[in-house]
Design a protein around this motif. Structure first.
Motif, PDB file in Angstrom:
ATOM      1  N   GLN A 112      35.474  78.810  39.299  1.00 25.18           N
ATOM      2  CA  GLN A 112      36.057  77.742  40.124  1.00 25.18           C
ATOM      3  C   GLN A 112      37.577  77.747  40.024  1.00 25.18           C
ATOM      4  N   ALA A 113      38.093  77.971  38.816  1.00 27.03           N
ATOM      5  CA  ALA A 113      39.541  78.059  38.628  1.00 27.03           C
ATOM      6  C   ALA A 113      40.116  79.247  39.393  1.00 27.03           C
ATOM      7  N   TYR A 114      39.340  80.355  39.425  1.00 26.12           N
ATOM      8  CA  TYR A 114      39.776  81.541  40.152  1.00 26.12           C
ATOM      9  C   TYR A 114      39.833  81.268  41.659  1.00 26.12           C
ATOM     10  N   GLN A 115      38.834  80.601  42.189  1.00 27.48           N
ATOM     11  CA  GLN A 115      38.821  80.272  43.621  1.00 27.48           C
ATOM     12  C   GLN A 115      39.989  79.349  43.982  1.00 27.48           C
ATOM     13  N   GLN A 118      43.274  80.231  46.496  1.00 24.63           N
ATOM     14  CA  GLN A 118      43.679  79.388  47.622  1.00 24.63           C
ATOM     15  C   GLN A 118      45.146  78.984  47.516  1.00 24.63           C
ATOM     16  N   GLN A 119      45.580  78.650  46.320  1.00 23.90           N
ATOM     17  CA  GLN A 119      46.953  78.194  46.120  1.00 23.90           C
ATOM     18  C   GLN A 119      47.960  79.317  46.282  1.00 23.90           C
ATOM     19  N   PHE A 120      47.576  80.523  45.893  1.00 25.11           N
ATOM     20  CA  PHE A 120      48.511  81.651  45.942  1.00 25.11           C
ATOM     21  C   PHE A 120      48.080  82.694  46.979  1.00 25.11           C
ATOM     22  N   GLY A 128      48.154  85.130  49.828  1.00 25.44           N
ATOM     23  CA  GLY A 128      49.268  85.900  50.371  1.00 25.44           C
ATOM     24  C   GLY A 128      50.266  86.347  49.325  1.00 25.44           C
ATOM     25  N   ASN A 129      50.163  85.826  48.102  1.00 27.19           N
ATOM     26  CA  ASN A 129      51.057  86.217  47.025  1.00 27.19           C
ATOM     27  C   ASN A 129      50.467  87.412  46.296  1.00 27.19           C
ATOM     28  N   VAL A 130      51.301  88.391  45.979  1.00 27.04           N
ATOM     29  CA  VAL A 130      50.814  89.630  45.366  1.00 27.04           C
ATOM     30  C   VAL A 130      50.170  89.373  44.005  1.00 27.04           C
ATOM     31  N   VAL A 131      50.592  88.309  43.316  1.00 24.99           N
ATOM     32  CA  VAL A 131      50.044  88.031  41.991  1.00 24.99           C
ATOM     33  C   VAL A 131      48.557  87.712  42.059  1.00 24.99           C
ATOM     34  N   ALA A 132      48.087  87.211  43.202  1.00 23.10           N
ATOM     35  CA  ALA A 132      46.679  86.843  43.341  1.00 23.10           C
ATOM     36  C   ALA A 132      45.759  88.056  43.202  1.00 23.10           C
ATOM     37  N   LYS A 133      46.277  89.253  43.465  1.00 21.38           N
ATOM     38  CA  LYS A 133      45.458  90.453  43.409  1.00 21.38           C
ATOM     39  C   LYS A 133      45.155  90.888  41.975  1.00 21.38           C
ATOM     40  N   TYR A 134      45.995  90.480  41.044  1.00 27.95           N
ATOM     41  CA  TYR A 134      45.896  91.001  39.677  1.00 27.95           C
ATOM     42  C   TYR A 134      45.278  90.012  38.689  1.00 27.95           C
ATOM     43  N   VAL A 135      45.011  88.799  39.128  1.00 31.42           N
ATOM     44  CA  VAL A 135      44.438  87.789  38.237  1.00 31.42           C
ATOM     45  C   VAL A 135      42.913  87.877  38.256  1.00 31.42           C
ATOM     46  N   GLN A 136      42.321  87.863  37.068  1.00 37.48           N
ATOM     47  CA  GLN A 136      40.864  87.885  36.934  1.00 37.48           C
ATOM     48  C   GLN A 136      40.368  86.511  36.494  1.00 37.48           C
TER      49      GLN A 136
END
Length: 304
Positions: free
Chosen positions: A108-111, A115-117, A119-127
């Motif tokens: 849930q925290a990941y979802q 949503q908050q980020f 379009g931000n490149v950092v969203a691709k690297y967070v697990q």
């Protein structure tokens, strides 16, 4: 007192010094627009505080495998930690302070993060496993957040307890600085408007020395001689203040209500009622400012 003569003198002065009068109107308009904008910004800050402070939550972040060892030497918080915290929140000691709470797991925290980020490149690297599982707590009285902070800070399995209002305080501090900057600029421009009014009135007096001399010979009082000049300044200030009021209404109608409300639907914004509250203050400031400046210019520079 011959009102017709006074109005005739005012009309003559405005006509002969039209360019200077327009300058006074413009400077007054711009400076009072800054004043009105600063007032709106302060109202917006208060509105947002009332709106967001009531919605601010206290977050209990549980430990993850990536948490600092100094805080979470045991690594990921176990399900037993979750049960212990939930039981404490439901207990007789804390329950009276809590309006509601909910638990957010890794997924849930990941979802939410995505949503908050978006379009931000950092969203691709967070697990998901890197994000804290969190208890989100809404209080009956947000000012009592210290009760939750003190109850769970240092508890095994808890990485951090954070009151969201600390983030809001930082944002509001920046907005307050912006508001003060707008007021500072407005004060400088009002000072410039005062000097311009004084200069305009002095020039008008010099151009009408003959009329002033005649008025003195027929026994006109100092007040009667000064009155047309003061009215000239007040007319210019009133027009400038009215334009500033119109600008404030336009900002609220077309920028705040027409744009920001659609872009940020979950935020409370100032409305036309707030602009209407500021309008009399702007008009009063414009009239008083120009009246005082005009009167002082005549008192100081005319021997009447």
């Amino acid at each position: 007192m011959n009102l017709k003569f006074v109005l005739s003198e005012v009309s003559t002065g405005l006509r002969k010094n039209l360019s200077m009068v327009v300058s006074v109107i413009l400077v007054t308009f711009v400076s009072l627009t800054f004043v009105g904008t600063a007032g709106l910004l302060q109202m917006q800050i208060n509105t947002m505080k009332n709106y967001w402070y009531d919605k601010a939550q206290v977050a209990i972040y549980l430990c993850t495998n990536t948490s600092p060892d100094t805080v979470c030497p045991q690594g990921e918080a176990s399900p037993d930690v979750q049960k212990t915290i939930a039981a404490k929140l439901e207990g007789a000691t804390l329950k009276p302070f809590i309006k509601k709470y909910y638990f957010e797991n890794h997924q849930q925290a990941y979802q939410t993060f995505q949503q908050q980020f978006k379009g931000n490149v950092v969203a691709k690297y967070v697990q998901p496993a890197q994000l804290n599982e969190t208890f989100w707590i809404s209080l009956n009285n947000p000012n009592q957040s210290a009760v939750i902070t003190e109850s769970f800070s240092g508890v095994t399995g808890v990485e951090q307890v954070k009151d969201q209002r600390t983030y809001l305080d930082q944002i509001f501090s920046i907005l307050n600085i912006a508001s003060l900057a707008a007021v500072g600029i407005a004060v400088l421009m009002l000072f410039s408007a005062t000097l311009l009014v004084s200069t305009t009135i002095r020039l008008s007096a010099v151009m009408r020395r003959r009329e002033i001399g005649i008025m003195r010979l027929v026994g006109a009082s100092n007040f009667y001689i000064r009155l047309p000049f003061v009215i000239e300044g007040v007319v210019a200030g009133l027009i400038g203040a009215a334009l500033a009021g119109g600008a404030v209404f336009a900002i609220v109608q077309y920028f705040v209500q027409g744009y920001l409300v659609n872009q940020l639907p979950l935020t409370s914004f100032v409305g036309l009622g707030d602009a209407a509250t500021i309008l009399p203050l702007l008009i009063g400031a414009g009239v008083v400012l120009t009246a005082i400046a005009s009167n002082q210019a005549i008192r100081r520079y005319l021997k009447v």
